[in-house]
Motif scaffolding. Structure first.
Motif, PDB file in Angstrom:
ATOM      1  N   VAL A 309      -9.250  -3.225  11.583  1.00  0.00           N
ATOM      2  CA  VAL A 309      -7.981  -2.987  10.890  1.00  0.00           C
ATOM      3  C   VAL A 309      -7.392  -4.311  10.409  1.00  0.00           C
ATOM      4  CG1 VAL A 309      -5.598  -2.234  11.180  1.00  0.00           C
ATOM      5  CG2 VAL A 309      -7.452  -0.864  12.123  1.00  0.00           C
ATOM      6  N   VAL A 310      -7.389  -5.310  11.277  1.00  0.00           N
ATOM      7  CA  VAL A 310      -6.807  -6.608  10.925  1.00  0.00           C
ATOM      8  C   VAL A 310      -7.636  -7.292   9.839  1.00  0.00           C
ATOM      9  CG1 VAL A 310      -6.151  -8.886  11.796  1.00  0.00           C
ATOM     10  CG2 VAL A 310      -5.782  -6.852  13.209  1.00  0.00           C
ATOM     11  N   THR A 311      -8.963  -7.268   9.983  1.00  0.00           N
ATOM     12  CA  THR A 311      -9.800  -7.943   8.981  1.00  0.00           C
ATOM     13  C   THR A 311      -9.668  -7.285   7.612  1.00  0.00           C
ATOM     14  OG1 THR A 311     -11.726  -6.623   9.640  1.00  0.00           O
ATOM     15  CG2 THR A 311     -11.465  -8.779  10.674  1.00  0.00           C
ATOM     16  N   GLU A 312      -9.483  -5.958   7.585  1.00  0.00           N
ATOM     17  CA  GLU A 312      -9.312  -5.275   6.306  1.00  0.00           C
ATOM     18  C   GLU A 312      -7.956  -5.581   5.675  1.00  0.00           C
ATOM     19  OE1 GLU A 312     -11.124  -3.179   4.207  1.00  0.00           O
ATOM     20  OE2 GLU A 312     -12.801  -3.971   5.368  1.00  0.00           O
ATOM     21  N   LEU A 313      -6.928  -5.679   6.498  1.00  0.00           N
ATOM     22  CA  LEU A 313      -5.578  -5.913   5.974  1.00  0.00           C
ATOM     23  C   LEU A 313      -5.301  -7.378   5.659  1.00  0.00           C
ATOM     24  CD1 LEU A 313      -3.419  -3.602   8.294  1.00  0.00           C
ATOM     25  CD2 LEU A 313      -4.198  -3.131   5.963  1.00  0.00           C
ATOM     26  N   SER A 314      -6.060  -8.290   6.279  1.00  0.00           N
ATOM     27  CA  SER A 314      -5.739  -9.713   6.175  1.00  0.00           C
ATOM     28  C   SER A 314      -5.704 -10.251   4.744  1.00  0.00           C
ATOM     29  CB  SER A 314      -6.701 -10.542   7.038  1.00  0.00           C
ATOM     30  OG  SER A 314      -8.036 -10.375   6.625  1.00  0.00           O
ATOM     31  N   PRO A 315      -6.660  -9.903   3.854  1.00  0.00           N
ATOM     32  CA  PRO A 315      -6.549 -10.478   2.504  1.00  0.00           C
ATOM     33  C   PRO A 315      -5.319 -10.000   1.755  1.00  0.00           C
ATOM     34  CG  PRO A 315      -8.337  -8.871   2.614  1.00  0.00           C
ATOM     35  CD  PRO A 315      -7.899  -9.117   4.010  1.00  0.00           C
ATOM     36  N   LEU A 316      -4.970  -8.722   1.917  1.00  0.00           N
ATOM     37  CA  LEU A 316      -3.766  -8.219   1.246  1.00  0.00           C
ATOM     38  C   LEU A 316      -2.525  -8.932   1.782  1.00  0.00           C
ATOM     39  CD1 LEU A 316      -2.346  -6.225  -0.638  1.00  0.00           C
ATOM     40  CD2 LEU A 316      -2.331  -4.572   1.243  1.00  0.00           C
ATOM     41  N   ILE A 317      -2.447  -9.093   3.084  1.00  0.00           N
ATOM     42  CA  ILE A 317      -1.287  -9.768   3.687  1.00  0.00           C
ATOM     43  C   ILE A 317      -1.175 -11.198   3.179  1.00  0.00           C
ATOM     44  CG2 ILE A 317      -0.379 -10.683   5.861  1.00  0.00           C
ATOM     45  CD1 ILE A 317      -1.534  -8.167   7.229  1.00  0.00           C
ATOM     46  N   LEU A 318      -2.269 -11.936   3.193  1.00  0.00           N
ATOM     47  CA  LEU A 318      -2.224 -13.340   2.783  1.00  0.00           C
ATOM     48  C   LEU A 318      -1.910 -13.497   1.300  1.00  0.00           C
ATOM     49  CD1 LEU A 318      -5.260 -14.683   4.846  1.00  0.00           C
ATOM     50  CD2 LEU A 318      -2.836 -15.181   5.242  1.00  0.00           C
ATOM     51  N   ILE A 319      -2.463 -12.619   0.475  1.00  0.00           N
ATOM     52  CA  ILE A 319      -2.182 -12.684  -0.961  1.00  0.00           C
ATOM     53  C   ILE A 319      -0.710 -12.392  -1.231  1.00  0.00           C
ATOM     54  CG2 ILE A 319      -2.587 -11.496  -3.154  1.00  0.00           C
ATOM     55  CD1 ILE A 319      -5.560 -11.317  -2.309  1.00  0.00           C
ATOM     56  N   LEU A 320      -0.173 -11.358  -0.581  1.00  0.00           N
ATOM     57  CA  LEU A 320       1.232 -11.024  -0.791  1.00  0.00           C
ATOM     58  C   LEU A 320       2.150 -12.123  -0.267  1.00  0.00           C
ATOM     59  CD1 LEU A 320       1.263  -7.216   0.117  1.00  0.00           C
ATOM     60  CD2 LEU A 320       1.280  -8.250  -2.160  1.00  0.00           C
ATOM     61  N   LYS A 321       1.743 -12.803   0.785  1.00  0.00           N
ATOM     62  CA  LYS A 321       2.549 -13.895   1.330  1.00  0.00           C
ATOM     63  C   LYS A 321       2.528 -15.129   0.432  1.00  0.00           C
ATOM     64  CE  LYS A 321       2.599 -13.457   6.406  1.00  0.00           C
ATOM     65  NZ  LYS A 321       2.135 -14.091   7.668  1.00  0.00           N
ATOM     66  N   HIS A 322       1.357 -15.498  -0.029  1.00  0.00           N
ATOM     67  CA  HIS A 322       1.186 -16.860  -0.541  1.00  0.00           C
ATOM     68  C   HIS A 322       0.683 -16.973  -1.985  1.00  0.00           C
ATOM     69  CE1 HIS A 322       1.988 -18.303   3.456  1.00  0.00           C
ATOM     70  NE2 HIS A 322       0.973 -17.628   3.958  1.00  0.00           N
ATOM     71  N   LYS A 323       0.287 -15.878  -2.608  1.00  0.00           N
ATOM     72  CA  LYS A 323      -0.211 -15.985  -3.983  1.00  0.00           C
ATOM     73  C   LYS A 323       0.955 -16.095  -4.952  1.00  0.00           C
ATOM     74  CE  LYS A 323      -3.301 -15.798  -7.290  1.00  0.00           C
ATOM     75  NZ  LYS A 323      -2.410 -16.467  -8.260  1.00  0.00           N
ATOM     76  N   ARG A 324       0.947 -17.128  -5.735  1.00  0.00           N
ATOM     77  CA  ARG A 324       1.974 -17.315  -6.750  1.00  0.00           C
ATOM     78  C   ARG A 324       1.545 -16.620  -8.044  1.00  0.00           C
ATOM     79  NH1 ARG A 324       4.454 -17.911  -2.799  1.00  0.00           N
ATOM     80  NH2 ARG A 324       4.970 -19.908  -1.837  1.00  0.00           N
ATOM     81  N   ASN A 325       2.532 -16.236  -8.851  1.00  0.00           N
ATOM     82  CA  ASN A 325       2.282 -15.652 -10.173  1.00  0.00           C
ATOM     83  C   ASN A 325       1.396 -14.405 -10.090  1.00  0.00           C
ATOM     84  OD1 ASN A 325       3.602 -17.866 -11.615  1.00  0.00           O
ATOM     85  ND2 ASN A 325       1.825 -19.087 -10.978  1.00  0.00           N
ATOM     86  N   LEU A 326       1.640 -13.556  -9.100  1.00  0.00           N
ATOM     87  CA  LEU A 326       0.840 -12.343  -8.945  1.00  0.00           C
ATOM     88  C   LEU A 326       1.381 -11.256  -9.860  1.00  0.00           C
ATOM     89  CD1 LEU A 326      -1.493 -11.047  -7.359  1.00  0.00           C
ATOM     90  CD2 LEU A 326       0.181 -10.336  -5.636  1.00  0.00           C
ATOM     91  N   ASN A 327       0.517 -10.728 -10.727  1.00  0.00           N
ATOM     92  CA  ASN A 327       0.927  -9.720 -11.699  1.00  0.00           C
ATOM     93  C   ASN A 327       0.394  -8.338 -11.337  1.00  0.00           C
ATOM     94  OD1 ASN A 327       1.958  -8.844 -14.423  1.00  0.00           O
ATOM     95  ND2 ASN A 327      -0.221  -8.412 -14.712  1.00  0.00           N
ATOM     96  N   SER A 328      -0.856  -8.253 -10.878  1.00  0.00           N
ATOM     97  CA  SER A 328      -1.431  -6.952 -10.566  1.00  0.00           C
ATOM     98  C   SER A 328      -2.561  -7.099  -9.554  1.00  0.00           C
ATOM     99  CB  SER A 328      -1.953  -6.262 -11.838  1.00  0.00           C
ATOM    100  OG  SER A 328      -2.925  -7.057 -12.490  1.00  0.00           O
TER     101      SER A 328
END
Length: 451
Positions: A309-328
């Protein structure tokens, strides 16, 4: 977006016509082409207008010459006036035909670039503009820089420098016209001007997220070794498809300086404390190891020893936390490894992200995710919406209006071809026959066996 995507004889897909909404769902049979079509949408957004146009536009046809003459007129006007606003209006059909001519010439190369392979066939690829007649363009001229800036109200700005432009704009070179035209197409399609897309605003999350998250450091290490150790005889390695390469690049390049993305703070909290039961972060060390801290604990755990569960959710969590200029986000199978209860929670996160706002294209086999989307659509028009929201602790961030959602069903036909059809939204949302038929069959067997 201001356009529709149409394809014929693309992989297994016989034909499809897709208009992307803030939330677009691809549902249906396994191995029916959902990921292929999502990758194509992602590619159009990320490869850049120069790839769509191929070697560029030259005034070789009547339509192209008309476009070049129109561009020279707009540049002449803005040089004289300093600023200039125009609607594409009567030129819409010309823009459409010129773009389609170039796509017809380059469609095989476009697909090859997306998949890093020439093994994917495509018969027809069309990008059809919608409501282009009223599309506004703004021009500003900076005389000291010799630059013309193009933009729309909600778009990026494209600055183009010219030499000696004030002397006679009508003598604008072929190359200058081409650069202006590329900028206009980039604005219309909301795509990058070229394939050197360093911002990566439209991010692809592949189905095999756990595998990539657990091996990304090894992959990066191999890449560095191949880059710098030139004395070692190298075995040929087949490249990943471009969306996966982008995913690995994004995870490796996340910026950890400054505050988290404010738009997604609530969604991240829900993912971490409502689903992952702990926080996910990445170390500041050079290898950037992903770490997990269970709720109520101080011990830090590396990703390789935590639950799926954690490994599957981790990329979404990190992208939402730290990705700048996210459009889609182009998100494959968000239900992966999730219990039905967590699938419903994931659906809630997806609805909240759409309202953040974040555009999302999703492939899914989860009737639970679809049912939650249907519930939120129904709730938007329910006479007792306020009371229901209190009962289930929903807010306006959870509710979806029907015009924000489009659903496309992929059905395998005889001869192993896929038909893609848009599913219309009814009073209670979207009814997916492939889901309902499978559930009915399971229930019929259960009634027979359990009697």
């Amino acid at each position: 977006m201001n356009w529709k995507l149409k394809v014929k004889e693309y992989g297994k897909i016989r034909n499809a016509e897709i208009e992307v909404a803030p939330l677009t769902l691809f549902v249906g049979d396994n191995n029916s082409g959902k990921s292929y079509l999502m990758s194509l949408l992602w590619g159009i957004k990320n490869l850049g207008i120069q790839v769509l146009l191929g070697s560029g536009i030259r005034p070789q046809t009547k339509s192209e010459q008309v476009l070049f003459d129109w561009i020279k007129l707009q540049v002449t006007t803005v040089v004289k006036q300093g600023s200039h606003a125009v609607s594409i209006g009567s030129m819409a059909n010309i823009f459409q035909s010129v773009l389609q001519e170039k796509i017809d010439q380059n469609k095989e190369e476009i697909v090859k670039r997306i998949f890093n392979s020439s093994g994917i066939e495509i018969g027809e690829l069309q990008i059809e503009f919608m409501d282009l007649e009223q599309f506004p363009l703004n021009f500003i001229f900076h005389e000291g820089q010799g630059a013309v800036v193009l933009f729309t109200e909600d778009s990026d700005k494209f600055g183009i420098r010219f030499s000696n432009i004030t002397e006679d704009p009508l003598q604008l070179s072929e190359k200058g016209c081409q650069r202006v035209l590329e900028a206009i197409f980039s604005l219309i399609l909301c795509v990058e001007p070229n394939d050197r897309n360093l911002l990566n605003r439209d991010v692809y999350l592949p189905a095999a997220k756990t595998g990539f998250m657990l091996t990304k450091d090894v992959i990066n290490k191999v890449s560095r070794k191949r880059m710098f150790d030139i004395e070692v005889e190298e075995e040929e390695i087949s490249p990943f498809a471009r969306p996966i390469n982008q995913f690995l690049d994004v995870m490796n390049d996340l910026s950890f300086g400054g505050a988290e993305n404010e738009n997604f703070v609530k969604a991240v909290e829900y993912l971490e404390f409502g689903m992952a039961d702990g926080t996910v972060e990445m170390s500041a060390l050079p290898n950037r190891e992903i770490l997990y801290i269970p709720s109520g604990k101080e011990k830090v755990m590396p990703l390789r020893i935590v639950s799926a569960v954690v490994t599957e959710l981790s990329p979404l969590i990190l992208i939402l936390k730290h990705k700048r200029n996210l459009n889609s986000l182009f998100y494959e199978e968000p239900e992966m490894c999730l219990h039905p209860r967590l699938q419903q929670k994931m659906a809630r996160v997806l609805c909240q992200l759409v309202n953040s706002p974040l555009n999302m294209v999703i492939t899914t086999h989860s009737d639970i995710i679809l049912q939650h989307v249907n519930n939120m659509i129904r709730l938007s028009e329910h006479e007792d919406a306020e009371e229901i929201c209190r009962q289930y602790k929903y807010t306006q961030r959870d509710i979806l209006s029907p015009e924000k959602v489009k659903v496309y069903q992929f059905k395998m036909k005889s001869g192993k071809h896929t038909e893609v059809e848009e599913v219309c939204c009814g009073k209670n949302g979207f009814a997916i026959s492939s889901f309902n038929d499978a559930l009915d069959q399971i229930m019929d067997e259960a009634y027979t066996i359990q009697e």
